[in-house]
Scaffold this active site. Structure first.
Site, PDB file in Angstrom:
ATOM      1  N   HIS A 173       0.870  -1.323   0.043  1.00  0.00           N
ATOM      2  CA  HIS A 173      -0.062  -0.206   0.069  1.00  0.00           C
ATOM      3  C   HIS A 173       0.834   1.320  -0.158  1.00  0.00           C
ATOM      4  O   HIS A 173       1.954   1.168   0.400  1.00  0.00           O
ATOM      5  CB  HIS A 173      -0.942  -0.066   1.159  1.00  0.00           C
ATOM      6  CG  HIS A 173      -1.873  -0.837   1.154  1.00  0.00           C
ATOM      7  ND1 HIS A 173      -3.227  -1.014   2.185  1.00  0.00           N
ATOM      8  CD2 HIS A 173      -2.016  -1.887   0.342  1.00  0.00           C
ATOM      9  CE1 HIS A 173      -4.014  -1.695   1.665  1.00  0.00           C
ATOM     10  NE2 HIS A 173      -3.403  -2.702   0.655  1.00  0.00           N
ATOM     11  N   GLU A 205       0.784   3.951   1.905  1.00  0.00           N
ATOM     12  CA  GLU A 205       1.349   4.186   3.186  1.00  0.00           C
ATOM     13  C   GLU A 205       2.520   3.561   3.644  1.00  0.00           C
ATOM     14  O   GLU A 205       3.672   4.025   4.050  1.00  0.00           O
ATOM     15  CB  GLU A 205       0.283   4.149   4.343  1.00  0.00           C
ATOM     16  CG  GLU A 205      -0.970   4.813   4.001  1.00  0.00           C
ATOM     17  CD  GLU A 205      -1.801   4.349   3.117  1.00  0.00           C
ATOM     18  OE1 GLU A 205      -1.716   3.499   2.370  1.00  0.00           O
ATOM     19  OE2 GLU A 205      -3.061   4.215   3.714  1.00  0.00           O
ATOM     20  N   CYS A 216      -6.052   1.674   5.917  1.00  0.00           N
ATOM     21  CA  CYS A 216      -6.541   0.492   6.352  1.00  0.00           C
ATOM     22  C   CYS A 216      -5.860   0.077   7.613  1.00  0.00           C
ATOM     23  O   CYS A 216      -5.068   0.941   8.133  1.00  0.00           O
ATOM     24  CB  CYS A 216      -6.343  -0.761   5.521  1.00  0.00           C
ATOM     25  SG  CYS A 216      -4.830  -1.281   5.352  1.00  0.00           S
ATOM     26  N   CYS A 221      -2.178  -0.269   7.383  1.00  0.00           N
ATOM     27  CA  CYS A 221      -1.529   0.824   7.415  1.00  0.00           C
ATOM     28  C   CYS A 221      -1.342   1.725   8.735  1.00  0.00           C
ATOM     29  O   CYS A 221      -0.486   2.455   9.129  1.00  0.00           O
ATOM     30  CB  CYS A 221      -1.737   1.605   6.152  1.00  0.00           C
ATOM     31  SG  CYS A 221      -1.471   0.759   4.755  1.00  0.00           S
TER      32      CYS A 221
END
Lengths: 146, 146
Positions: free
Chosen positions: B55, B57, B85, B88
């Site tokens: 992801h 992040e 999420c 993260c």
């Protein structure tokens, strides 16, 4: 006789945790198993990689998807010596791991306290496998550091 | 005049999200800022890296600690186009990011639903910055895929 049971694979995760301890890392180890075969093994490397995201589970998941060439681990089981944190629990959810087996609980940082619904609702979770040995690694490490 | 405000940095995160969209990735972008300087920028790369943990992040955090040579990002701010999420959010917690600014909410997968206490209790959280633009990227992407 069942040579490849949960204890067998947790012993492999414990061996990874012990490597971490020798390297001065928080002693958490993980293996990912697919059809009774270990396809990835990893231990915490936050110090070596200077990266707070380099937990054993994260490294094992990234390695396992690399081995399988698939983005999901739906047929796989994760063995990890300590209850996953939120980050790792989230990664376990995204990777769709089918079964999560952990040894020692982590009441301070474990996912159960902060995000109990992190995994897929159908994921099978088992805790307490070689719990005493897994917890002993953590206790010995933090005792030495104090 | 304040050239380097939250909107300025969110625009940079949006530019990353648009790169993701062009690459066929879920359009989420992130930048990490330290002393008004962007020290890391990343977009979602789960498809390209074939890794469900890649992801925006996560990639930005790993890049930022690499740039700073420090394991923690206590003086830094994270700008991300969509609510993080659980995974993260956990990484944000571990990295000790001081300030988290996101654009669009994610009611299905966002951390607020599953792990509202993921961040450090002293972390500053701001949401809704360029929310319409950030949400529009996501909507356009998923509409195209249906």
């Amino acid at each position: 006789m069942k040579p490849f049971d949960d204890e067998y694979f947790m012993k492999q995760a414990l061996a990874e945790a012990r490597i971490a301890a020798e390297e001065g890392e928080v002693p958490v180890g993980a293996v990912i198993v697919c059809n009774n075969q270990i396809i990835a093994r990893a231990h915490n490397q936050t110090e070596r990689l200077n990266d707070p995201t380099a937990h054993a589970e994260m490294l094992a998941i990234t390695a396992a998807v690399g081995v399988l060439g698939a983005k999901y681990l739906t047929e796989c089981s994760l063995y990890v010596t300590v209850e996953p944190c939120i980050m790792c629990a989230g990664a376990i959810g995204w990777s769709q791991l089918n079964k999560i087996i952990y040894g020692a609980s982590d009441e301070k940082r474990g996912y159960k306290k902060y995000a109990p619904d992190a995994f897929h609702p159908k994921a099978i979770v088992k805790s307490g496998v070689l719990e005493v040995d897994c917890a002993a690694e953590m206790k010995a490490f933090f005792k030495q550091r104090r």
